[in-house]
Design a protein around this motif. Structure first.
Motif, PDB file in Angstrom:
ATOM      1  N   LEU A   1       7.560  48.564 -14.306  1.00  0.00           N
ATOM      2  CA  LEU A   1       6.109  48.542 -14.508  1.00  0.00           C
ATOM      3  C   LEU A   1       5.400  49.498 -13.559  1.00  0.00           C
ATOM      4  CD1 LEU A   1       5.631  44.689 -14.915  1.00  0.00           C
ATOM      5  CD2 LEU A   1       5.175  46.391 -16.672  1.00  0.00           C
ATOM      6  N   ALA A   2       5.821  49.506 -12.294  1.00  0.00           N
ATOM      7  CA  ALA A   2       5.139  50.332 -11.294  1.00  0.00           C
ATOM      8  C   ALA A   2       5.252  51.820 -11.613  1.00  0.00           C
ATOM      9  CB  ALA A   2       5.703  50.047  -9.905  1.00  0.00           C
ATOM     10  N   TYR A   3       6.373  52.227 -12.195  1.00  0.00           N
ATOM     11  CA  TYR A   3       6.593  53.648 -12.473  1.00  0.00           C
ATOM     12  C   TYR A   3       6.428  54.002 -13.950  1.00  0.00           C
ATOM     13  CZ  TYR A   3       8.167  54.293  -7.689  1.00  0.00           C
ATOM     14  OH  TYR A   3       8.214  54.359  -6.312  1.00  0.00           O
TER      15      TYR A   3
ATOM     16  N   PHE B   1      16.635  36.384 -12.234  1.00  0.00           N
ATOM     17  CA  PHE B   1      15.683  36.961 -11.292  1.00  0.00           C
ATOM     18  C   PHE B   1      15.977  38.434 -11.012  1.00  0.00           C
ATOM     19  CE2 PHE B   1      14.628  32.517 -10.046  1.00  0.00           C
ATOM     20  CZ  PHE B   1      13.269  32.610 -10.264  1.00  0.00           C
ATOM     21  N   ALA B   2      17.226  38.851 -11.199  1.00  0.00           N
ATOM     22  CA  ALA B   2      17.537  40.276 -11.047  1.00  0.00           C
ATOM     23  C   ALA B   2      16.709  41.102 -12.027  1.00  0.00           C
ATOM     24  CB  ALA B   2      19.029  40.506 -11.276  1.00  0.00           C
ATOM     25  N   LEU B   3      16.518  40.572 -13.244  1.00  0.00           N
ATOM     26  CA  LEU B   3      15.701  41.260 -14.246  1.00  0.00           C
ATOM     27  C   LEU B   3      14.247  41.340 -13.801  1.00  0.00           C
ATOM     28  CD1 LEU B   3      17.172  39.712 -17.501  1.00  0.00           C
ATOM     29  CD2 LEU B   3      17.545  42.015 -16.620  1.00  0.00           C
TER      30      LEU B   3
ATOM     31  N   ILE C   1      11.332  50.620 -19.933  1.00  0.00           N
ATOM     32  CA  ILE C   1      12.675  50.275 -20.379  1.00  0.00           C
ATOM     33  C   ILE C   1      12.866  48.760 -20.463  1.00  0.00           C
ATOM     34  CG2 ILE C   1      13.713  52.379 -19.457  1.00  0.00           C
ATOM     35  CD1 ILE C   1      14.626  50.774 -17.035  1.00  0.00           C
ATOM     36  N   LEU C   2      11.933  48.004 -19.893  1.00  0.00           N
ATOM     37  CA  LEU C   2      12.068  46.550 -19.897  1.00  0.00           C
ATOM     38  C   LEU C   2      10.716  45.931 -20.246  1.00  0.00           C
ATOM     39  CD1 LEU C   2      14.431  44.594 -19.343  1.00  0.00           C
ATOM     40  CD2 LEU C   2      13.533  44.264 -17.052  1.00  0.00           C
TER      41      LEU C   2
ATOM     42  N   THR D   1      11.816  42.702 -24.574  1.00  0.00           N
ATOM     43  CA  THR D   1      13.177  42.957 -24.100  1.00  0.00           C
ATOM     44  C   THR D   1      13.532  42.004 -22.971  1.00  0.00           C
ATOM     45  OG1 THR D   1      12.858  45.291 -24.647  1.00  0.00           O
ATOM     46  CG2 THR D   1      14.734  44.740 -23.250  1.00  0.00           C
ATOM     47  N   PHE D   2      12.601  41.842 -22.048  1.00  0.00           N
ATOM     48  CA  PHE D   2      12.791  40.914 -20.924  1.00  0.00           C
ATOM     49  C   PHE D   2      13.031  39.494 -21.443  1.00  0.00           C
ATOM     50  CE2 PHE D   2      11.292  37.930 -17.766  1.00  0.00           C
ATOM     51  CZ  PHE D   2      11.752  38.440 -16.556  1.00  0.00           C
TER      52      PHE D   2
END
Length: 679
Positions: free
Chosen positions: A446-448, A436-438, A452-453, A457-458
């Protein structure tokens, strides 16, 4: 990604070959006028043998399409959008993997305009793409600069232009700052469709932003069960907390204390029940404090704040490390000692309440991560009661055993004793917190728009986490606080089987499989670079005004999708409902889909000052602020997902719809909207 790399390679080849094929397409532009107020900007193109020029409106995944752009205009307005003329060829292109439209030998692009002043000035350009079978030219521009006396003036257009300031003042009186309708401020902010966004005049923008709350209220609106889901989520979290080493050993000691303290068993039961009720009061009060301190809007904004999500991600990683045995996290012992001392010095209900408060402090190292995750997860609901409902569910689950064992003390003998199994449970919770940290890191990503994820990758990280969890449960490796002779029992074996099966289930997602079971947590499909799955729905527009203008030109109804990067239920709807073939066909072909992300952190070209629905002045700084305000101001709601069907004037075609995975009802919703639009 493959298409982008192919196009980039072709453009690179084109640059190296520039000396041999410098100008395969030659365009001339002229202004065609008559005796009326309307005119045409005509671009005539001659195309070399073997080359072709792409048409308009090809979509974001295709090659460079023909589009019209304006740098400066005065005394002239655009009419419609760029129109191709000539022998248009439609053919499947293997390189782009889609059907393309293009012209060979010659082409003509026409943009209609109308004059609004006695004199006019226009600085614009045509942008187009050209390819042959081996290479492509980079995007090429053809200037169109015209000025002079107008042959005639469009009276209505001139009146609209003259009253632009009056319209802006009207908008401001309704809560919309004039900067929202100035040139450049209402242009597309983030349009998925790469076609040039049609322009809307000030009066049209005002009309689109007109509130339709009463019109929506006339339709039957489905009742949202989100609060029930939040309560159940809190209940599950409370039951998980029960079986942690910080809580479970305390239960028999506490109940025994009440039974020994009172010879009267009925009084002992009353006190134990009071103890359970006190636990409920403490945790519900925590939920109320969070709600009152932040409020619905602040919680919603906080849930997608980059710093907050990154800090919470790091916090969960720290808690996971603690559960793995790296270190112990405890509150200062002086806190619990003082509270415990107070409970001994007092009597009656107050002493029982203080004992419950002591339990809350002592168990923090196990309950803290669960409570924190619950509060942050419900923040995106936009409801001020959501944290309270979540805490109520958590507290009820935590309080049940105390009342139950007090009523039936013989059950204590059959209850499992604390031991190594609790350490195993802590490790399992550690792996879950790591996963859940991920999720929280993904929300900020996503918001910014950091990228990177992305989805694959996730998923790769989740596959690794749940594979390791399965191997741990099978006894392949141990953590520091595990027994050296730990053996896998039957429950652990089945948990390991489920964890490994879950990891294997996610593997096809690396190639674009929908993965409905994890859609609520994984990033959306549009972040996937490599995707073999074709039955997808992507919004054509991510800008309200541009999408509404396009729908009007195409003669189609609109579906507004108020969503968010951090919206769990939005991802679940996209994976469970939008992937249905019939739903996908309706959204892709019958409607113009506009997705508005209320947590998009892209800065606006100009900040906007508005009067919010509660009468307070507010500054809109990001794209997400603008869409969140639109949802509140026009539709009277602030929760996501929210789906609204509109006609081309911005009026609702049926009631709004929220989270509900019933595909048949969703299809009925779309059909009713389409039928009402056709009427």
């Amino acid at each position: 990604m493959r298409k982008a790399m192919s196009l980039a390679l072709l453009l690179l080849v084109a640059m190296f070959c520039n000396a041999q094929m410098a100008d395969p397409v030659k365009f001339k532009s002229h202004l065609k006028t008559g005796s009326t107020a309307e005119a045409e900007i005509v671009f005539d193109g001659k195309i070399a043998h073997g080359w072709h020029v792409y048409s308009t409106n090809l979509g974001s995944d295709g090659p460079i399409e023909a589009s019209f752009h304006v740098d400066k205009k005065d005394g002239v307005e655009l009419v419609g959008k760029l129109t191709p003329r000539g022998h248009e060829i439609s053919m499947m292109d293997n390189m782009f993997g889609m059907k393309l439209r293009f012209f060979e030998n010659s082409v003509q692009f026409v943009q209609k305009v109308k004059f609004t002043k006695p004199t006019y000035t226009l600085k614009a350009y045509l942008e187009y793409g050209a390819c042959n079978d081996e290479m492509c030219m980079p995007p090429t521009q053809v200037n169109a600069h015209f000025s002079g006396k107008s042959p005639a003036i469009d009276g209505k257009a001139a009146a609209d232009e003259k009253s632009a300031d009056d319209v802006a003042e009207t908008l401001k009186a309704g809560g919309l700052d004039s900067s929202m309708v100035k040139a450049g401020a209402v242009d597309s902010v983030a349009i998925a469709d790469s076609a040039a966004a049609p322009q809307l005049d000030n009066a049209e923008v005002q009309k689109l932003w007109t509130p339709v709350i009463k019109e929506l209220a006339k339709f039957d609106k489905p009742v949202s069960n989100s609060l029930l889901y939040i309560f159940l989520a809190g209940l599950v979290g409370g039951f998980l907390a029960l079986f942690t080493p910080c809580v479970w050993p305390i239960i028999p000691m506490t109940v025994s204390f009440f039974l020994k303290r009172n010879k009267d068993r009925k009084k002992a039961i009353r006190e134990a029940i009071t103890y359970g009720v006190s636990i409920v009061v403490i945790y519900v009060a925590l939920g109320l404090i969070v709600s009152l301190l932040f409020g619905a809007s602040a919680l919603n904004a906080l849930s997608t704040n980059a710093i907050f999500n990154i800090l919470f991600c790091l916090l969960l990683v720290v808690f996971a490390a603690s559960f793995f045995g790296a270190f112990e996290i405890t509150l200062p012992s002086s806190w619990s000692n003082k509270i415990d001392q107070k409970s001994d010095e007092t009597s009656g209900v107050l002493s029982i309440f203080l004992m419950a408060f002591t339990l809350s402090l002592v168990s923090f190292s196990c309950t803290g991560p669960i409570i924190g995750f619950l509060l942050v997860a419900v923040a995106s609901e936009g409801s001020i009661v959501a944290p309270t409902i979540g805490m109520l569910g958590f507290a009820v689950a935590l309080a049940i055993p105390f009342a139950l064992f007090a009523m039936f003390p013989t059950l204590l003998k059959s209850a499992p004793k604390s031991g190594g199994w609790m350490n195993v449970l802590k490790v399992v919770l550690g792996f879950i917190e790591l996963a859940f940290a991920l999720k929280f890191l993904s929300v900020a990503d996503l918001a910014y728009g950091w990228h990177i994820l992305d989805r694959e990758t996730f998923l790769a990280l989740w596959i690794a986490i749940f594979s390791l969890l399965g191997l741990y449960l099978l006894g392949i490796f141990n953590f520091p606080h595990d027994d050296e002779n730990r053996r896998t029992n039957v429950p652990q074996f089945f948990l390991a089987l489920g964890s490994l099966a879950f990891a294997f289930y996610m593997i096809p997602g690396l190639w674009g499989a929908p993965l409905k079971a994890v859609s609520a947590f994984a990033p959306p499909m549009n972040t996937q670079d490599f995707n073999l799955y074709k039955n997808e729905v992507h919004p054509r527009f991510k800008d309200f005004e541009a999408g509404m203008a396009a729908a009007r030109l195409e003669g189609k109804p609109v579906m507004i999708d108020f969503t968010g990067f951090g919206c769990v239920n939005c991802r679940k709807m996209e994976a469970a409902v939008w992937t249905d073939a019939k739903v996908a066909d309706m959204l892709n072909n019958k409607y113009v889909l506009i997705s508005l992300y209320v947590d998009d952190k892209t800065p606006l070209p100009e900040q906007m000052t508005v009067t919010d629905t509660d009468g307070t002045q507010r500054t809109l700084r990001t794209v997400g602020d603008k869409w969140s305000y639109l949802q509140r101001y026009k539709f009277g709601s602030n929760t996501q997902p929210m789906y609204i069907l509109l006609d081309n004037e911005g009026k609702p075609l049926t009631g709004s719809r929220s989270y509900d995975e019933d595909i048949n009802e969703y299809m009925d919703f779309l059909k009713v909207g389409l039928d009402n639009y056709n009427k």
